[in-house]
Design a protein around this motif. Structure first.
Motif, PDB file in Angstrom:
ATOM      1  N   GLU A  87      35.440  45.609  48.738  1.00  0.00           N
ATOM      2  CA  GLU A  87      36.490  44.323  48.990  1.00  0.00           C
ATOM      3  C   GLU A  87      37.604  44.435  48.497  1.00  0.00           C
ATOM      4  O   GLU A  87      38.711  44.086  49.075  1.00  0.00           O
ATOM      5  CB  GLU A  87      35.598  43.231  48.302  1.00  0.00           C
ATOM      6  CG  GLU A  87      36.381  41.699  48.325  1.00  0.00           C
ATOM      7  CD  GLU A  87      36.429  41.268  49.508  1.00  0.00           C
ATOM      8  OE1 GLU A  87      37.451  40.348  49.879  1.00  0.00           O
ATOM      9  OE2 GLU A  87      35.895  41.778  50.637  1.00  0.00           O
ATOM     10  N   ARG A  88      37.930  45.152  47.488  1.00  0.00           N
ATOM     11  CA  ARG A  88      39.438  45.306  46.908  1.00  0.00           C
ATOM     12  C   ARG A  88      40.210  46.182  47.890  1.00  0.00           C
ATOM     13  O   ARG A  88      41.450  45.867  48.191  1.00  0.00           O
ATOM     14  CB  ARG A  88      39.344  46.285  45.627  1.00  0.00           C
ATOM     15  CG  ARG A  88      38.693  47.649  45.633  1.00  0.00           C
ATOM     16  CD  ARG A  88      38.831  48.343  44.417  1.00  0.00           C
ATOM     17  NE  ARG A  88      38.085  49.646  44.457  1.00  0.00           N
ATOM     18  CZ  ARG A  88      38.773  50.823  44.923  1.00  0.00           C
ATOM     19  NH1 ARG A  88      39.977  50.655  45.386  1.00  0.00           N
ATOM     20  NH2 ARG A  88      37.996  51.754  45.040  1.00  0.00           N
ATOM     21  N   ARG A 108      39.802  35.731  44.496  1.00  0.00           N
ATOM     22  CA  ARG A 108      38.576  35.880  44.425  1.00  0.00           C
ATOM     23  C   ARG A 108      38.125  37.430  43.794  1.00  0.00           C
ATOM     24  O   ARG A 108      37.300  37.595  42.843  1.00  0.00           O
ATOM     25  CB  ARG A 108      37.596  35.722  45.542  1.00  0.00           C
ATOM     26  CG  ARG A 108      37.452  34.258  45.973  1.00  0.00           C
ATOM     27  CD  ARG A 108      36.434  34.000  47.125  1.00  0.00           C
ATOM     28  NE  ARG A 108      37.339  34.066  48.269  1.00  0.00           N
ATOM     29  CZ  ARG A 108      38.042  33.164  48.963  1.00  0.00           C
ATOM     30  NH1 ARG A 108      37.855  31.961  48.217  1.00  0.00           N
ATOM     31  NH2 ARG A 108      38.775  33.453  50.127  1.00  0.00           N
ATOM     32  N   TYR A 109      39.101  38.471  44.444  1.00  0.00           N
ATOM     33  CA  TYR A 109      38.904  39.669  43.803  1.00  0.00           C
ATOM     34  C   TYR A 109      39.366  39.733  42.328  1.00  0.00           C
ATOM     35  O   TYR A 109      38.806  40.492  41.528  1.00  0.00           O
ATOM     36  CB  TYR A 109      39.768  40.571  44.438  1.00  0.00           C
ATOM     37  CG  TYR A 109      40.264  41.850  44.076  1.00  0.00           C
ATOM     38  CD1 TYR A 109      39.406  42.998  43.415  1.00  0.00           C
ATOM     39  CD2 TYR A 109      41.677  42.042  43.682  1.00  0.00           C
ATOM     40  CE1 TYR A 109      39.949  44.056  42.971  1.00  0.00           C
ATOM     41  CE2 TYR A 109      42.239  43.257  43.394  1.00  0.00           C
ATOM     42  CZ  TYR A 109      41.200  44.366  42.776  1.00  0.00           C
ATOM     43  OH  TYR A 109      41.691  45.358  42.269  1.00  0.00           O
ATOM     44  N   ALA A 113      30.908  40.273  48.789  1.00  0.00           N
ATOM     45  CA  ALA A 113      30.762  39.758  47.487  1.00  0.00           C
ATOM     46  C   ALA A 113      31.108  41.190  46.699  1.00  0.00           C
ATOM     47  O   ALA A 113      30.628  42.195  46.880  1.00  0.00           O
ATOM     48  CB  ALA A 113      29.343  39.438  47.396  1.00  0.00           C
ATOM     49  N   ILE A 114      31.570  41.090  45.372  1.00  0.00           N
ATOM     50  CA  ILE A 114      31.730  42.005  44.548  1.00  0.00           C
ATOM     51  C   ILE A 114      30.747  42.142  43.282  1.00  0.00           C
ATOM     52  O   ILE A 114      30.423  41.131  42.713  1.00  0.00           O
ATOM     53  CB  ILE A 114      33.158  42.112  43.951  1.00  0.00           C
ATOM     54  CG1 ILE A 114      34.192  42.121  44.962  1.00  0.00           C
ATOM     55  CG2 ILE A 114      33.288  43.324  43.054  1.00  0.00           C
ATOM     56  CD1 ILE A 114      35.788  41.916  44.409  1.00  0.00           C
ATOM     57  N   ASP A 115      29.827  43.098  43.301  1.00  0.00           N
ATOM     58  CA  ASP A 115      28.937  43.354  42.320  1.00  0.00           C
ATOM     59  C   ASP A 115      29.490  43.280  41.023  1.00  0.00           C
ATOM     60  O   ASP A 115      30.144  44.096  40.616  1.00  0.00           O
ATOM     61  CB  ASP A 115      27.985  44.619  42.762  1.00  0.00           C
ATOM     62  CG  ASP A 115      26.635  44.565  41.882  1.00  0.00           C
ATOM     63  OD1 ASP A 115      26.490  44.103  40.666  1.00  0.00           O
ATOM     64  OD2 ASP A 115      25.775  45.478  42.191  1.00  0.00           O
ATOM     65  N   ALA A 116      28.977  42.387  40.104  1.00  0.00           N
ATOM     66  CA  ALA A 116      29.214  42.230  38.700  1.00  0.00           C
ATOM     67  C   ALA A 116      29.313  43.577  37.977  1.00  0.00           C
ATOM     68  O   ALA A 116      29.732  43.908  37.047  1.00  0.00           O
ATOM     69  CB  ALA A 116      28.606  41.030  38.126  1.00  0.00           C
ATOM     70  N   SER A 151      36.694  38.918  39.669  1.00  0.00           N
ATOM     71  CA  SER A 151      35.430  39.828  39.523  1.00  0.00           C
ATOM     72  C   SER A 151      35.448  40.529  38.352  1.00  0.00           C
ATOM     73  O   SER A 151      36.754  40.601  37.665  1.00  0.00           O
ATOM     74  CB  SER A 151      35.602  40.873  40.791  1.00  0.00           C
ATOM     75  OG  SER A 151      36.827  42.056  40.598  1.00  0.00           O
ATOM     76  N   ALA A 152      34.471  40.883  37.671  1.00  0.00           N
ATOM     77  CA  ALA A 152      34.298  41.690  36.443  1.00  0.00           C
ATOM     78  C   ALA A 152      34.944  42.832  36.469  1.00  0.00           C
ATOM     79  O   ALA A 152      35.776  43.157  35.514  1.00  0.00           O
ATOM     80  CB  ALA A 152      32.764  41.657  36.365  1.00  0.00           C
ATOM     81  N   TYR A 199      37.698  43.880  38.144  1.00  0.00           N
ATOM     82  CA  TYR A 199      39.337  43.626  38.054  1.00  0.00           C
ATOM     83  C   TYR A 199      39.657  43.535  36.838  1.00  0.00           C
ATOM     84  O   TYR A 199      40.447  43.807  36.106  1.00  0.00           O
ATOM     85  CB  TYR A 199      39.753  42.719  38.909  1.00  0.00           C
ATOM     86  CG  TYR A 199      41.195  42.480  39.077  1.00  0.00           C
ATOM     87  CD1 TYR A 199      42.187  43.438  39.457  1.00  0.00           C
ATOM     88  CD2 TYR A 199      41.752  41.446  38.302  1.00  0.00           C
ATOM     89  CE1 TYR A 199      43.459  43.264  39.416  1.00  0.00           C
ATOM     90  CE2 TYR A 199      43.104  41.393  37.982  1.00  0.00           C
ATOM     91  CZ  TYR A 199      44.008  42.153  38.665  1.00  0.00           C
ATOM     92  OH  TYR A 199      45.290  42.123  38.344  1.00  0.00           O
ATOM     93  N   LYS A 200      38.770  42.249  36.298  1.00  0.00           N
ATOM     94  CA  LYS A 200      39.131  41.811  34.754  1.00  0.00           C
ATOM     95  C   LYS A 200      39.112  42.897  33.749  1.00  0.00           C
ATOM     96  O   LYS A 200      39.937  43.044  32.964  1.00  0.00           O
ATOM     97  CB  LYS A 200      38.169  40.707  34.428  1.00  0.00           C
ATOM     98  CG  LYS A 200      38.078  39.410  35.205  1.00  0.00           C
ATOM     99  CD  LYS A 200      37.458  38.377  34.564  1.00  0.00           C
ATOM    100  CE  LYS A 200      37.660  37.145  35.374  1.00  0.00           C
ATOM    101  NZ  LYS A 200      36.713  36.057  34.995  1.00  0.00           N
TER     102      LYS A 200
END
Length: 410
Positions: free
Chosen positions: A184-185, A267-268, A403-406, A271-272, A274-275
């Motif tokens: 997604e990124r 939304r990206y 969706a980005i998996d955590a 995500s965990a 990116y954070k």
């Protein structure tokens, strides 16, 4: 031929080879270096060409990339001159002090016989003209010019380049590129480049804070700001730190971006993955896009991404040719010109486009209007049910968002 160019680079003289010779007394200290060097296949410096490029860099007439391009173009000509018997009496780039118009015409003919594009031939010819006419034939500090006669006194030698249609990435091409990556990124980045018109060199300077501000303010920008663009409320104005201009200076501008694209990026950012990566950057200095290792994208890595997804799409018979980052920028131009909710007519949209792309001259933007209006839809691949760039980007986001998996590691 090797070309090296630097601006403001720190150099530790303590590492110099001069320190290996005791009789020289050695050198020490740290200096700041700005300049360029062009070396032949035997690693010998071409002094005249190197001095020309260094002067342009030092006076901020050339950006680094411009100096590299000029160095390569002059190096190609140097290789040609090395094979001319008429110039065999002179060493290295001294041949440029004696080359006449007939030999330069022969060089242009050779480039044409190699089927180089007319713009490529013209650019190389212009590099030689700049070197000879504006460096070798110019007096400076009461010193005579390197050469008295100018083979370019009557202008460029090569014929004017043919006017060709700009080759862009269409909306269907963009969708194919996006669907050719499962990350997604990367999908966010591809849509952003297309929808904002940024150059690949500008992407690393797009900050998360700028994305947040664009969504928060929308059109709420100062009317006194000369960069302000009069656009509908269903678009956002994004601050871009541009990169065009002599001396590598940053030229700020505002780009017209669809809210759906910025919301997708937000939304990206939530995500965990990116954070976790963005915590290592100071507040308000976190890049909007981070690669698999949590580092900012570089211009080369963006080109590599486009190359990778293009090849994948070609293997799957969904694309005919690779798509470069700049074709996404061209796609932005055509999408804006074809968006029916931006401006009352093509002329108004052209003015918007000039500001959004950061073109200093209207003539540069006019290259996108050479295509007849009735063919513009076909070039852009516009969905007839979606009459605006904003709606096109919203549909694209909905259709291709992942969706980005955590637990994702990259």
């Amino acid at each position: 031929m090797t070309v090296v160019a630097v601006r403001g680079k720190f150099l530790d003289l303590g590492e110099s080879m001069l320190n290996e010779d005791g009789e020289m007394g050695g050198v020490k200290g740290v200096v700041t270096v700005t300049g360029a060097g062009v070396f032949d296949e035997n690693e010998r410096l071409l002094p005249l060409i190197s001095s020309f490029l260094s002067e342009k860099l030092d006076t901020k007439k050339f950006a680094l990339q411009t100096a590299l391009t000029y160095g390569r173009n002059l190096g190609y000509c140097q290789d040609f001159l090395n094979g001319r018997r008429e110039l065999s009496a002179w060493e290295s780039d001294e041949k440029f002090l004696h080359v006449g118009q007939p030999i330069l015409r022969a060089y242009v003919s050779q480039m044409q016989s190699l089927e180089l594009g007319s713009k490529t031939v013209r650019n190389r010819d212009a590099s030689i003209q700049s070197f000879i006419s504006r460096f070798l034939c110019i007096t400076r500090d009461d010193r005579p010019a390197f050469r008295a006669d100018d083979p370019y006194a009557s202008g460029l030698i090569s014929p004017a380049p043919k006017s060709t249609l700009v080759k862009s990435c269409s909306l269907p091409d963009l969708r194919v590129l996006i669907e050719s990556t499962s990350l997604e990124r990367e999908r966010c980045l591809l849509q952003f480049i297309f929808d904002s018109g940024v150059r690949r060199s500008e992407v690393p300077r797009v900050m998360r804070a700028s994305i947040d501000e664009a969504l928060r303010l929308g059109q709420a920008v100062s009317s006194a700001d000369p960069r302000t663009i009069d656009t509908p409320s269903n678009y956002c104005l994004l601050h871009i730190n541009g990169s065009k201009g002599g001396g590598d200076q940053i030229k700020e501008r505002l780009s017209i971006v669809s809210p759906a694209t910025l919301e997708r990026i937000k939304r990206y950012h939530a995500s965990a993955i990116y954070k976790r990566h963005s915590r290592k950057f100071p507040k308000d200095q976190a890049p909007a896009f981070l690669n698999a290792h949590g580092h900012p994208y570089t211009p080369n890595s963006i080109s590599a991404l486009l190359s990778r997804v293009s090849k994948r799409a070609i293997r799957n018979l969904k694309l005919a040719k690779p798509i470069s980052p700049h074709k996404l920028r061209h796609g932005y131009a055509y999408a804006l010109l074809n968006s029916k909710d931006l401006g009352n007519d093509l002329l108004e949209r052209q003015v918007m486009l000039q500001k959004a792309l950061g073109h200093s001259k209207p003539s540069t933007t006019e290259m996108y209007t050479r295509v007849p209006a009735n063919l513009l839809n076909a070039i852009c691949g516009t969905n007839q049910d979606a009459e605006s760039k904003a709606m096109e980007m919203e549909n694209l986001s909905i259709d291709t968002r992942l969706a980005i998996d955590a637990r994702a590691k990259k």
